[in-house]
Design an enzyme around this catalytic site. Structure first.
Site, short mmCIF file in Angstrom:
data_model
loop_
_atom_site.label_atom_id
_atom_site.label_comp_id
_atom_site.label_asym_id
_atom_site.label_seq_id
_atom_site.Cartn_x
_atom_site.Cartn_y
_atom_site.Cartn_z
N GLY A 4 55.85 -72.77 36.96
CA GLY A 4 56.57 -71.58 36.51
C GLY A 4 58.01 -71.58 36.97
NE ARG A 37 60.84 -66.69 31.95
CZ ARG A 37 60.17 -65.54 32.04
NH1 ARG A 37 60.61 -64.58 32.82
NH2 ARG A 37 59.05 -65.36 31.36
CB SER A 57 51.62 -59.93 44.40
OG SER A 57 52.20 -58.67 44.14
CE1 TYR A 84 51.01 -60.70 38.99
CE2 TYR A 84 51.07 -58.91 40.60
CZ TYR A 84 51.60 -60.08 40.09
OH TYR A 84 52.71 -60.63 40.68
CE LYS A 122 50.49 -63.05 41.85
NZ LYS A 122 50.80 -64.49 41.76
P1 NAP Z 1 58.77 -64.70 35.81
O1 NAP Z 1 60.24 -64.51 35.92
O2 NAP Z 1 58.01 -64.01 34.74
O3 NAP Z 1 58.48 -66.29 35.77
C1 NAP Z 1 57.17 -66.78 35.66
C2 NAP Z 1 57.22 -68.16 35.04
O4 NAP Z 1 55.87 -68.65 34.94
C3 NAP Z 1 57.81 -68.15 33.61
O5 NAP Z 1 58.76 -69.17 33.48
C4 NAP Z 1 56.57 -68.39 32.75
O6 NAP Z 1 56.83 -69.08 31.54
C5 NAP Z 1 55.73 -69.27 33.66
N1 NAP Z 1 54.34 -69.32 33.20
C6 NAP Z 1 53.59 -68.31 32.71
N2 NAP Z 1 52.39 -68.74 32.35
C7 NAP Z 1 52.37 -70.07 32.59
C8 NAP Z 1 51.38 -71.08 32.41
N3 NAP Z 1 50.17 -70.81 31.90
N4 NAP Z 1 51.69 -72.35 32.76
C9 NAP Z 1 52.91 -72.65 33.27
N5 NAP Z 1 53.88 -71.74 33.48
C10 NAP Z 1 53.61 -70.45 33.13
O7 NAP Z 1 58.04 -64.27 37.18
P2 NAP Z 1 58.58 -64.17 38.68
O8 NAP Z 1 58.92 -62.77 38.95
O9 NAP Z 1 59.54 -65.24 38.97
O10 NAP Z 1 57.19 -64.43 39.46
C11 NAP Z 1 56.83 -65.72 39.98
C12 NAP Z 1 55.55 -65.56 40.78
O11 NAP Z 1 55.72 -64.61 41.82
C13 NAP Z 1 54.35 -65.08 39.95
O12 NAP Z 1 53.16 -65.69 40.40
C14 NAP Z 1 54.34 -63.60 40.28
O13 NAP Z 1 53.06 -63.04 40.07
C15 NAP Z 1 54.76 -63.61 41.74
N6 NAP Z 1 55.29 -62.34 42.21
C16 NAP Z 1 56.43 -61.81 41.67
C17 NAP Z 1 56.92 -60.60 42.15
C18 NAP Z 1 58.17 -59.94 41.61
O14 NAP Z 1 58.49 -58.82 42.07
N7 NAP Z 1 58.90 -60.55 40.69
C19 NAP Z 1 56.24 -59.94 43.18
C20 NAP Z 1 55.09 -60.50 43.69
C21 NAP Z 1 54.62 -61.70 43.22
P3 NAP Z 1 57.17 -68.25 30.20
O15 NAP Z 1 58.54 -67.72 30.39
O16 NAP Z 1 57.08 -69.28 29.12
O17 NAP Z 1 56.13 -67.18 30.10
#
Ligand code: NAP
Length: 252
Positions: free
Chosen positions: A12, A15, A141, A153, A157
């Site tokens: 992932g 971005r 998370s 979710y 998590k």
């Molecule tokens: P994000 O900006 O939505 O980025 C997630 C990335 O994962 C995207 O590039 C997405 O690709 C890719 N992805 C989705 N499904 C996939 C698959 N089946 N195989 C390969 N890649 C895949 O999310 P983020 O905020 O950076 O979050 C990253 C991680 O941190 C996640 O696990 C999220 O649950 C965790 N997290 C985030 C937060 C927060 O506040 N942002 C808080 C707690 C935990 P597409 O763009 O093509 O969908």
């Protein structure tokens, strides 16, 4: 902090948090495989790494598909060397209250986070145990503690935490550590999607959330990258099976 150059996989990583983690691990001296659903979407992260003097390749893979994961990890091993650092970061949200949540919403979220982390870890541990070194970091998370509208979710998590502890127990004797990072609010497309869903401008959502956080700001992807840098370093070898909340304050 010094660490031996190795091959790292970040899922992932096109971005958000994954992109920042990939860039940080490259800056630490590792060759980085930038994995995401769409290989072309990884170009920005790869270019940022190579422009800074690092080494990276883009690999398209759906982490929830076993055959794709096997092929992706093999390609990384062939092109960059045995992957001994793995960051299971790929994630999606399909939020809804339980009575409106579909089976597809449930399966999709559990599939990417839990099945994806399982498949990636299983494929990479073969290399790690052979090399007698490994660092696995799983993205959990604060939602693991429960969050309205996120039954799927939060279950995924929380599952990541049990999965992480079990990997730590099973793989420790091979020099492999496994830890989870549980971020709070991190400013990415994922939190913007939440603001959009509840109909609040993203800037207002950030300002409101920051007031509730002890350090009075929301997190940035670099906050998670810095924690990952430590957990994947040589010096973190006695830290395993832990869940580190990176949330600007305590969580329990
Ligand atoms: P994000 O900006 O939505 O980025 C997630 C990335 O994962 C995207 O590039 C997405 O690709 C890719 N992805 C989705 N499904 C996939 C698959 N089946 N195989 C390969 N890649 C895949 O999310 P983020 O905020 O950076 O979050 C990253 C991680 O941190 C996640 O696990 C999220 O649950 C965790 N997290 C985030 C937060 C927060 O506040 N942002 C808080 C707690 C935990 P597409 O763009 O093509 O969908």
């Amino acid at each position: 902090m010094s660490t031996t150059p190795r091959t790292a996989i970040v899922t992932g990583a096109a971005r958000g948090i994954g992109a920042a983690v990939a860039q940080r691990l490259a800056a630490d001296g590792h060759a980085v495989a930038v994995l995401d659903l769409d290989e072309a979407a990884c170009a920005g992260t790869v270019e940022a790494i190579t422009a800074a003097g690092g080494k990276a390749i883009a690999v398209g893979v759906d982490v929830s598909q076993a055959d794709q994961v096997e092929a992706a990890v093999q390609r990384v091993a062939d092109e960059l060397g045995a992957p001994t650092i793995l960051v299971n970061n790929a994630g999606i949200i399909r939020d809804n209250l339980l009575f409106k949540m579909t089976v597809d919403d449930w399966d999709a979220v559990l599939g990417v986070h839990l099945r994806g982390a399982f498949l990636m870890s299983k494929a990479c541990q073969a290399h790690m145990t052979q090399e007698k070194f490994g660092r696995i970091v799983n993205l959990s998370s604060t939602s693991a503690l429960g969050n309205r509208g996120q039954a799927n979710y939060s279950a995924a998590k929380a599952g990541m935490q049990g999965f992480t502890k079990t990997l730590a127990i099973e793989l420790g004797k091979f020099g492999v550590t496994a830890n989870a990072i549980a971020p709070g609010f991190i400013q990415t497309d994922m939190t913007k999607a939440t603001a959009d869903r509840i109909g609040v401008p993203f800037d207002d959502f950030i300002a409101f959330s920051a007031k509730e956080i002890p350090v009075q700001r929301v997190g940035q992807p670099e906050d998670i990258a810095a924690t990952t840098s430590f957990l994947t370093s040589d010096e973190a070898g006695f830290v395993s099976g832990q869940v580190i909340y990176v949330a600007g304050g305590p969580k329990d």
